[in-house]
Design a protein around this motif. Structure first.
Motif, short mmCIF file in Angstrom:
data_model
loop_
_atom_site.label_atom_id
_atom_site.label_comp_id
_atom_site.label_asym_id
_atom_site.label_seq_id
_atom_site.Cartn_x
_atom_site.Cartn_y
_atom_site.Cartn_z
N ARG A 216 15.45 -1.95 32.96
CA ARG A 216 16.94 -1.87 33.34
C ARG A 216 17.07 -1.65 34.78
O ARG A 216 16.55 -0.45 35.66
CB ARG A 216 17.22 -0.15 32.66
N PRO A 217 17.17 -2.77 35.67
CA PRO A 217 17.20 -2.89 36.51
C PRO A 217 18.07 -1.42 37.68
O PRO A 217 17.66 -1.38 38.93
CB PRO A 217 18.02 -4.14 37.27
N ALA A 218 19.46 -0.99 36.81
CA ALA A 218 19.86 -0.22 37.44
C ALA A 218 18.74 0.94 38.13
O ALA A 218 18.82 1.72 39.00
CB ALA A 218 21.16 0.20 36.63
N VAL A 219 18.12 1.14 37.40
CA VAL A 219 17.24 3.09 37.26
C VAL A 219 15.43 2.46 37.50
O VAL A 219 15.01 3.29 37.94
CB VAL A 219 17.81 3.35 36.21
N TYR A 220 15.33 0.72 37.43
CA TYR A 220 13.73 0.43 37.64
C TYR A 220 13.36 0.86 38.75
O TYR A 220 14.06 0.29 40.35
CB TYR A 220 13.65 -0.04 37.19
N ARG A 221 12.27 1.80 39.39
CA ARG A 221 12.37 2.14 40.44
C ARG A 221 10.99 1.18 40.93
O ARG A 221 9.37 2.48 40.37
CB ARG A 221 12.13 3.41 41.21
N PRO A 222 10.72 0.31 41.61
CA PRO A 222 9.27 -0.14 41.76
C PRO A 222 8.18 0.66 42.05
O PRO A 222 6.77 0.72 41.42
CB PRO A 222 9.20 -1.24 41.86
N LYS A 223 8.80 1.04 42.87
CA LYS A 223 7.04 2.15 44.15
C LYS A 223 6.54 3.15 43.28
O LYS A 223 5.60 3.00 42.96
CB LYS A 223 7.90 2.34 45.14
N ALA A 224 8.00 3.76 42.81
CA ALA A 224 7.42 5.35 42.10
C ALA A 224 6.76 4.57 40.20
O ALA A 224 5.80 5.35 40.10
CB ALA A 224 8.40 5.34 41.59
N ALA A 225 7.15 3.75 39.85
CA ALA A 225 6.67 2.45 38.80
C ALA A 225 5.64 2.90 38.42
O ALA A 225 4.45 3.16 38.03
CB ALA A 225 7.59 1.94 37.55
N TRP A 229 2.56 4.78 37.22
CA TRP A 229 1.39 4.21 36.30
C TRP A 229 0.21 4.22 35.74
O TRP A 229 -0.91 4.56 35.47
CB TRP A 229 1.84 2.44 35.90
N SER A 230 -0.67 4.02 37.56
CA SER A 230 -2.29 4.16 38.07
C SER A 230 -2.01 5.07 38.05
O SER A 230 -3.26 5.58 37.54
CB SER A 230 -1.27 3.82 40.00
N ARG A 231 -1.81 6.28 37.71
CA ARG A 231 -1.77 7.83 38.07
C ARG A 231 -2.13 8.06 36.15
O ARG A 231 -3.02 8.58 36.26
CB ARG A 231 -1.00 9.01 38.20
N ALA A 232 -0.75 7.59 36.03
CA ALA A 232 -1.05 7.22 34.51
C ALA A 232 -2.85 7.07 33.91
O ALA A 232 -3.29 7.61 33.02
CB ALA A 232 -0.32 7.00 33.46
N LEU A 233 -3.15 5.68 34.24
CA LEU A 233 -4.27 5.18 34.27
C LEU A 233 -5.55 5.82 34.18
O LEU A 233 -6.27 6.28 33.14
CB LEU A 233 -4.34 3.62 34.46
N THR A 234 -5.75 6.28 35.29
CA THR A 234 -6.71 7.12 36.17
C THR A 234 -6.85 8.51 35.19
O THR A 234 -8.44 8.61 34.67
CB THR A 234 -6.32 7.94 37.27
N PHE A 235 -5.55 9.03 34.61
CA PHE A 235 -6.04 10.44 34.02
C PHE A 235 -6.35 9.91 32.84
O PHE A 235 -6.82 10.80 32.06
CB PHE A 235 -4.50 11.02 33.99
N LEU A 236 -5.82 9.11 31.63
CA LEU A 236 -6.27 9.04 30.45
C LEU A 236 -7.55 8.01 30.54
O LEU A 236 -8.85 8.76 29.92
CB LEU A 236 -5.69 7.66 29.78
N ARG A 237 -8.19 7.40 31.73
CA ARG A 237 -9.98 6.76 31.33
C ARG A 237 -10.85 8.53 32.00
O ARG A 237 -11.50 8.16 31.66
CB ARG A 237 -9.62 6.15 32.79
#
Length: 244
Positions: A216-225, A229-237
């Motif tokens: 969804r280009p209108a709402v997607y924010r690549p830097k925040a995303a 995502w990096s934080r989520a993966l680290t948290f899961l690991r």
């Protein structure tokens, strides 16, 4: 190191709940229940499951709209249709579908200590609610709503549930979210901090709702995303990965 993703496949659990499953290509860290946004089990959600599998997780997404007779809400109806469909759900039935996914992971050899949950939009709401209801190794909420006003019968607002979190929780929110106010973000951060487990809520000043939705280009924010995502993966690991 991530591997090439394996395609997600649709199966039916023993209790009849439709599940989308994506197994890891290599070594398995554990299992992650993936909860849809209001649009349902979309190609975007499939891609999330495939990304998790590429990182070594057995990903399973219950199709929460199966009682309504579909997996994905009408694309032609846009957000209005998705919001209406979302509010047609029931808290008890959502909990049953999450438990079906937990059961699938258990029968697939994933230990409870390595079972996590992640959700987006309404799925972020479900992720926190599930982590307050059951013992999970980790829970991650991307911009989960119903912070101060509930969506569904049987699931209280997140500020009421957060103090009862039974394990680690990570919240990822956008400060320009039209559905969740900065005051609600602050209140949820404070409420989660009173729970027994470790919690963290990260908010992004230049992001709004659904900032991780790269379809969804209108709402997607690549830097925040990317950061979220990096934080989520680290948290899961850190909290859910099996120890070698």
């Amino acid at each position: 190191m991530s591997r090439a993703p394996t395609p997600a496949v649709d199966i039916t659990a023993a209790d009849g709940t439709p599940l989308m499953v994506c197994p890891p290509a290599g070594e398995r860290h554990g299992g992650v229940i993936v909860i849809q946004d209001a649009r349902g089990v979309t190609p975007y959600l499939r891609s999330v499951c495939e990304r998790l599998a590429a990182e070594g997780w057995l990903a399973v997404a219950p199709q929460l709209y199966h009682r309504q007779g579909f997996a994905e809400t009408s694309r032609d109806g846009g957000w209005a249709s998705a919001a209406t469909d979302m509010l047609s759900l029931d808290g008890i039935e959502i909990g049953a579908d999450v438990d079906s996914a937990r059961g699938y992971l258990a029968t697939s050899g994933v230990e409870a200590a390595n079972t996590a949950i992640i959700g987006f939009c309404m799925g972020g709401t479900v992720a926190l609610a599930s982590a307050a209801r059951a013992s999970l190794a980790a829970a991650v909420s991307f911009y989960g709503g119903a912070v101060s006003t509930p969506y569904w019968t049987g699931i209280a607002p997140l500020v009421e549930l957060a103090p009862g979190l039974r394990g680690p929780w990570l919240g990822l929110y956008g400060e320009r979210d039209a559905l969740i106010t900065p005051a609600e973000i602050s209140a949820l951060r404070a409420a989660a901090a009173t729970s027994a487990g470790p919690t963290e809520l990260i908010s992004y000043p230049d992001a709004g709702h659904a900032f991780h939705s790269d379809d969804r280009p209108a709402v997607y924010r690549p830097k925040a995303a990317a950061d979220a995502w990096s934080r989520a993966l680290t948290f899961l690991r850190e909290h859910a990965a099996a120890k070698s």
